[in-house]
Design a protein around this motif. Sequence first.
Motif, PDB file in Angstrom:
ATOM      1  N   CYS A 448       0.859  -1.178   0.000  1.00 37.86           N
ATOM      2  CA  CYS A 448       0.000   0.000   0.000  1.00 37.86           C
ATOM      3  C   CYS A 448       0.898   1.231   0.000  1.00 37.86           C
ATOM      4  O   CYS A 448       1.732   1.395   0.887  1.00 37.86           O
ATOM      5  CB  CYS A 448      -0.884  -0.035   1.236  1.00 37.86           C
ATOM      6  N   MET A 449       0.752   2.073  -0.989  1.00 36.83           N
ATOM      7  CA  MET A 449       1.656   3.203  -1.129  1.00 36.83           C
ATOM      8  C   MET A 449       1.469   4.232  -0.021  1.00 36.83           C
ATOM      9  O   MET A 449       2.401   4.945   0.355  1.00 36.83           O
ATOM     10  CB  MET A 449       1.494   3.869  -2.499  1.00 36.83           C
ATOM     11  N   VAL A 450       0.257   4.336   0.505  1.00 37.03           N
ATOM     12  CA  VAL A 450       0.029   5.280   1.600  1.00 37.03           C
ATOM     13  C   VAL A 450       0.775   4.808   2.854  1.00 37.03           C
ATOM     14  O   VAL A 450       1.438   5.586   3.542  1.00 37.03           O
ATOM     15  CB  VAL A 450      -1.479   5.441   1.891  1.00 37.03           C
ATOM     16  N   LYS A 526       2.028  12.017  -6.160  1.00 33.48           N
ATOM     17  CA  LYS A 526       2.132  12.322  -7.584  1.00 33.48           C
ATOM     18  C   LYS A 526       1.863  11.081  -8.443  1.00 33.48           C
ATOM     19  O   LYS A 526       1.115  11.141  -9.416  1.00 33.48           O
ATOM     20  CB  LYS A 526       3.532  12.873  -7.887  1.00 33.48           C
ATOM     21  N   ASN A 527       2.460   9.970  -8.066  1.00 32.90           N
ATOM     22  CA  ASN A 527       2.373   8.797  -8.930  1.00 32.90           C
ATOM     23  C   ASN A 527       1.255   7.822  -8.576  1.00 32.90           C
ATOM     24  O   ASN A 527       0.904   6.965  -9.381  1.00 32.90           O
ATOM     25  CB  ASN A 527       3.707   8.057  -8.919  1.00 32.90           C
ATOM     26  N   PHE A 528       0.736   7.910  -7.367  1.00 31.62           N
ATOM     27  CA  PHE A 528      -0.297   6.956  -6.942  1.00 31.62           C
ATOM     28  C   PHE A 528      -1.456   7.678  -6.264  1.00 31.62           C
ATOM     29  O   PHE A 528      -2.001   7.202  -5.270  1.00 31.62           O
ATOM     30  CB  PHE A 528       0.302   5.911  -5.998  1.00 31.62           C
ATOM     31  N   ARG A 529      -1.818   8.822  -6.818  1.00 33.47           N
ATOM     32  CA  ARG A 529      -2.853   9.643  -6.193  1.00 33.47           C
ATOM     33  C   ARG A 529      -4.162   8.865  -6.001  1.00 33.47           C
ATOM     34  O   ARG A 529      -4.838   9.007  -4.984  1.00 33.47           O
ATOM     35  CB  ARG A 529      -3.109  10.878  -7.060  1.00 33.47           C
ATOM     36  N   GLU A 530      -4.474   7.996  -6.984  1.00 35.07           N
ATOM     37  CA  GLU A 530      -5.745   7.277  -6.889  1.00 35.07           C
ATOM     38  C   GLU A 530      -5.798   6.394  -5.643  1.00 35.07           C
ATOM     39  O   GLU A 530      -6.862   6.197  -5.064  1.00 35.07           O
ATOM     40  CB  GLU A 530      -6.040   6.504  -8.173  1.00 35.07           C
ATOM     41  N   GLU A 531      -4.645   5.912  -5.198  1.00 36.33           N
ATOM     42  CA  GLU A 531      -4.678   5.089  -3.988  1.00 36.33           C
ATOM     43  C   GLU A 531      -5.027   5.924  -2.754  1.00 36.33           C
ATOM     44  O   GLU A 531      -5.749   5.479  -1.870  1.00 36.33           O
ATOM     45  CB  GLU A 531      -3.331   4.398  -3.770  1.00 36.33           C
TER      46      GLU A 531
END
Lengths: 606, 117
Positions: A448-450, A526-531
């Motif tokens: 999970c990127m967050v 920037k790269n995974f805003r949708e997450e």
Amino acid sequence: MDDLKKGMEVTEAKFKLTLCDGTACIHKHSKELLLAVESELDKHGLRQAVKINLSGCLGMCKDGPILIVNPGFVMYGGVRVEDVPEIVQSHLVDNKAVTRLIISPDYLYNRFFRVFGDVDFFGRQMRICLRNCGIIDPENIDDYLALRGYEALAKALEMMTPQEVVDEVKKSGLRGRGGAGFSTGLKWEFTAKQVSDRKYVICNADEGDPGAFMDRSAIEGDPHTVLEGMIIAGYAIGASKGVVYIRAEYPLAIKRLEKAIAAAREHNLLGSGILGSNFDFDIEIRLGAGAFVCGEETALIHSIEGSRGMPRPRPPYPSVSGLFGKPTLINNVETWANIPVILLDGADWFSSIGTETSKGTKVFALAGKVHNTGLVEVPMGTTLREIIYDIGGGIPKGKMFKAVQTGGPSGGCLPEQYLDTQIDYESLAKAGSIMGSGGMIVIDEDACMVSLARFFIEFTQDESCGKCTPCREGTKRMYDILTRITEGKGRPGDIELLERLGGMIKRASLCGLGQSAPNPVLSTIKNFREEYEEHIHAKTCRAGQCTAMLSFTVNEKCIGCGACKRVCPVAAVEGARREKHRILPDKCIRCGQCYEACKFDAITRA
Amino acid sequence: MLTPMQIIKNKRAEAVHRIIGKGYLSTRRVYVGMATCEIAAGSKDVMQVFRQAIADGVTDVYLSQKGCAGRCNLEPTVEVIEEGKIPVKYGRVSPQRARDIVERHLKKGEVITEWMI
Ligand SMILES: Cc1cc2nc3c(=O)[nH]c(=O)nc-3n(C[C@H](O)[C@H](O)[C@H](O)COP(=O)(O)O)c2cc1C
């Protein structure tokens, strides 16, 4: 075991050929050579038994085109298309090397590739800094001496003026490997120019990035090369004292350094009148307590002086006013390890490797979701894809690649579309990450990127020295916001708030720690805003890592075996034997143990 | 007066001499990875197995430690180098594997391919 097996499959080819594919060799018709080799192999029906690798520039351009035959690491140089039939017939069919074409150049780097074996992992690497690591006994100075150890120092003392040494380093194009990438030669020049009764040379071996171990391995594997680099610098800038600042958490590295220093003193490679010259230099070790900020050069200097490790504004730079107010040259371990090679193999050779702006090689600690984790040293200009897939062997268990994180807590996460980015200071920065000191973490779809961003900001907010309010309080606030997002309590506007805070912290902090701390957060936004948006608005985590947002329910497949009930730590499962069970949502702490324990797929995680 | 270059060349010659004196020219050289990572993976016990084997009479072996070559996921690593032959590098060497390497490779000359990297 899987990796071992995997290694076996590839070694089934009887021979492996490596053909240098650098620009200079292409110029000398290495492409035609490749075609010739392929058609010759076809002629002998050897196509299956021979595997062909192309390597980046091997740095032996004047001997090119280069063809290496493994096993045995037989290196042919100046190979022409006309030579190919003979090589194939004699070496690959009759098993007799073609002696007239064999070259054994007297370079310092890569000379032990033969011993490393393992062409898939080492084939694309180039070992300058780690040239002796994993080869020599690091606790025996004889091993180092036997491999032209301290010859670069002798050469400097006997044949070069201090100015010539500085010029050579400048000409090599070497840039600092500690993170910022400042020109090493210029730094030496600035320090050399200062007039002072005393100057210092410092080796920065603090290595604070979580998960990084390049410097530790370099010191543990070959401590003398670092010492030799420092002594040469002492001569070049006119210093007589060196300090290695190393974290106390590295006991084995410290022990080997101590041994190396003692042995160097015994051999008059340290002390007064080194090697019969009139140059004096000695090195001592200072232990750090393992604070990330103490890797920052001004904080590090404070720490050596006995004060609290806090950064101060620059200028003045350490090269003007450093340790005890004296001109001080500070470089990273890896930077130091390059110096002896530059002096012996030459600045011209060194600067032929790499890209326009970044010369030589870089060591990375490759970790995370990749087959071959480990230490790799690659020429600048190698792409991320080559490191992850060719050297690293790709992502295990057939999972999807998601991102690669470079630069540790100061760096960023790059998604798939950046995989062909070349490794150099500028390209990585342009892509939105940094070179950093060499951490490289491969991330697959399960992450999970967050949460990842939260992990790094947790680290930096903990390690902030507290001097600047934006860094001290701002990172804490970012951490709080990220925590609530991962707990399913994110609010609309949180992303924008993070961006604003991040921008402020970057602008208003004194040192690199604060200036870069928001990077992991900003680059994942920037790269995974949708997450982020999914977490905040839909309250879901696609990786299933943010357990607070999960709910567990029992479905129709339940046979009432009771396995979930037994493992639940908070007695949140109820139900009679052989009857469908039920999970009490209020009691459930979402630990997921029932999900793991169920053998019937009867628990739904959503 | 010797120059620094002459001094260092003498030192190199002496170093090589000392290394040879310790049996470097033995037919087999065995290197055990001994960096923090390798030790954490258990290489100290592996080293002990080889030391013991030499004490117990396996001859013609030069035993040395080495740093980390970077193959973290395959540690501990052990290398057996024989003159004129392709170097053999074993991965994930447990004390049991080390004992087998002594028995099979060092005593009988058999290369145990399934453990090779
Ligand atoms: C927060 C922070 C941590 C740092 N940690 C390290 C470190 O662990 N090792 C290192 O060599 N440089 C570190 N640096 C960079 C040093 O300040 C300095 O630029 C470097 O030692 C210079 O050497 P180089 O030119 O050889 O890279 C850090 C910088 C900052 C801002």
